[in-house]
Design a protein around this motif. Structure first.
Motif, short mmCIF file in Angstrom:
data_model
loop_
_atom_site.label_atom_id
_atom_site.label_comp_id
_atom_site.label_asym_id
_atom_site.label_seq_id
_atom_site.Cartn_x
_atom_site.Cartn_y
_atom_site.Cartn_z
N GLY A 41 -6.48 3.47 12.99
CA GLY A 41 -5.05 3.31 12.76
C GLY A 41 -4.66 4.01 11.47
N THR A 42 -3.36 4.19 11.28
CA THR A 42 -2.87 4.84 10.06
C THR A 42 -1.67 4.08 9.50
N ALA A 43 -1.48 4.26 8.22
CA ALA A 43 -0.31 3.72 7.52
C ALA A 43 0.27 4.86 6.70
N GLU A 44 1.54 4.73 6.37
CA GLU A 44 2.18 5.73 5.52
C GLU A 44 3.06 4.99 4.52
N LEU A 45 2.75 5.16 3.25
CA LEU A 45 3.52 4.52 2.19
C LEU A 45 4.46 5.55 1.57
N LYS A 46 5.70 5.15 1.39
CA LYS A 46 6.72 6.04 0.85
C LYS A 46 7.36 5.41 -0.38
N VAL A 47 7.90 6.26 -1.22
CA VAL A 47 8.63 5.80 -2.39
C VAL A 47 9.97 6.52 -2.42
N GLN A 48 10.97 5.82 -2.92
CA GLN A 48 12.31 6.41 -2.99
C GLN A 48 12.91 6.09 -4.35
N ASN A 72 -13.29 -0.15 -2.10
CA ASN A 72 -13.46 0.43 -0.77
C ASN A 72 -12.15 0.56 0.00
N THR A 73 -11.04 0.54 -0.71
CA THR A 73 -9.73 0.65 -0.08
C THR A 73 -9.47 2.10 0.32
N PRO A 74 -9.19 2.36 1.60
CA PRO A 74 -8.86 3.73 2.02
C PRO A 74 -7.65 4.25 1.26
N LYS A 75 -7.67 5.54 0.99
CA LYS A 75 -6.61 6.16 0.19
C LYS A 75 -5.97 7.31 0.96
N PRO A 76 -4.73 7.65 0.62
CA PRO A 76 -4.12 8.82 1.26
C PRO A 76 -4.70 10.10 0.66
N ALA A 77 -4.38 11.23 1.29
CA ALA A 77 -4.87 12.52 0.79
C ALA A 77 -4.38 12.78 -0.62
N SER A 78 -3.15 12.36 -0.92
CA SER A 78 -2.60 12.57 -2.25
C SER A 78 -2.14 11.24 -2.83
N ALA A 89 13.41 9.59 0.57
CA ALA A 89 12.10 8.91 0.56
C ALA A 89 11.00 9.95 0.69
N ARG A 90 9.97 9.80 -0.14
CA ARG A 90 8.84 10.74 -0.14
C ARG A 90 7.57 9.98 0.20
N SER A 91 6.70 10.63 0.95
CA SER A 91 5.48 10.00 1.43
C SER A 91 4.27 10.40 0.58
N PHE A 92 3.38 9.45 0.39
CA PHE A 92 2.09 9.75 -0.23
C PHE A 92 1.14 10.36 0.80
N GLY A 93 1.55 10.38 2.05
CA GLY A 93 0.70 10.89 3.13
C GLY A 93 0.08 9.74 3.91
N GLN A 94 -0.52 10.08 5.02
CA GLN A 94 -1.11 9.04 5.85
C GLN A 94 -2.40 8.51 5.25
N ILE A 95 -2.58 7.22 5.44
CA ILE A 95 -3.82 6.56 5.07
C ILE A 95 -4.51 6.19 6.37
N SER A 96 -5.72 6.66 6.56
CA SER A 96 -6.46 6.41 7.79
C SER A 96 -7.39 5.22 7.62
N TYR A 97 -7.39 4.36 8.62
CA TYR A 97 -8.27 3.18 8.63
C TYR A 97 -9.14 3.25 9.88
N LYS A 98 -10.35 2.72 9.76
CA LYS A 98 -11.24 2.62 10.92
C LYS A 98 -11.80 1.21 10.97
N LEU A 99 -12.31 0.84 12.12
CA LEU A 99 -12.80 -0.53 12.33
C LEU A 99 -13.83 -0.93 11.29
N SER A 100 -14.68 0.00 10.88
CA SER A 100 -15.72 -0.31 9.90
C SER A 100 -15.15 -0.63 8.51
N ASP A 101 -13.86 -0.34 8.26
CA ASP A 101 -13.22 -0.71 6.99
C ASP A 101 -12.90 -2.20 6.92
N LEU A 102 -12.85 -2.85 8.07
CA LEU A 102 -12.41 -4.24 8.14
C LEU A 102 -13.59 -5.18 7.97
#
Length: 181
Positions: A41-48, A72-78, A89-102
């Motif tokens: 799964g992915t998340a996208e955090l934005k700031v405005q 061990n927290t997944p991070k965005p590319a930037s 609103a500007r995005s930090f980019g997608q943060i990718s998560y995988k089952l093994s992160d949980l």
């Protein structure tokens, strides 16, 4: 993955019947099939940045940083957004998560989940003339949970007790920091 089954058949002496003498699977006496399950799964955090009903301060630009509070927290590319010069609103980019992160298991349904906490802050430059900067870290907790169908469900909330990430007021100027997933 395809597997080869070899069946050896013998004819019964004096009759027309056949008897299975042996069966091998890929050259072994038994076949083991292992199913694998994974989810992503992915998340996208934005700031405005906003000055409310006040005019944008000339050609001034603003920078923001995102940091993960867990090792061990997944991070965005930037982890930086630089040169914000309007209230888009500007995005930090997608943060990718995988089952093994949980690392946690929901007692109610047996599915894996975890909470990942991020801090968003405005970078305060040396020259702050004419602008009040927000110096606080604003936390956002991203909950990632196995949906049981090969996907990870993602939701977010301010960290417990911190609703300040929604609107921060500095010297009468509203600075909106919005997280969107």
């Amino acid at each position: 993955t395809p597997h080869a089954a070899t069946v050896t058949v013998n004819k019964v002496e004096g009759g027309n019947s056949l008897v299975v003498a042996s069966v091998t699977y890929d050259g072994a006496d038994a076949l083991t099939i292992t199913n694998a399950y994974d989810a992503k799964g992915t998340a996208e955090l934005k700031v405005q940045k906003s000055f409310g009903d006040q005019a944008w301060p000339g050609s001034r630009t603003f920078d923001f940083e995102l940091s993960a509070t867990g090792e061990n927290t997944p991070k965005p590319a930037s982890a930086k957004i630089e040169g914000v010069n309007d209230s888009t609103a500007r995005s930090f980019g997608q943060i990718s998560y995988k089952l093994s992160d949980l690392t946690k298991t929901d007692a109610a349904d047996g599915l894996k989940y975890d909470d990942f906490t991020y801090a968003v802050r405005e970078v305060v430059p040396q020259d702050t003339k004419g602008v009040a900067y927000d110096k606080a870290d604003h936390t956002i907790t991203v909950r990632v949970k196995d949906a049981g169908d090969g996907t990870l469900a993602v939701s977010y909330a301010p960290a417990e007790g911190d609703s300040s990430w929604q609107v921060v007021t500095s010297e009468g100027r509203a600075v909106a920091c919005t997280a969107t997933i």
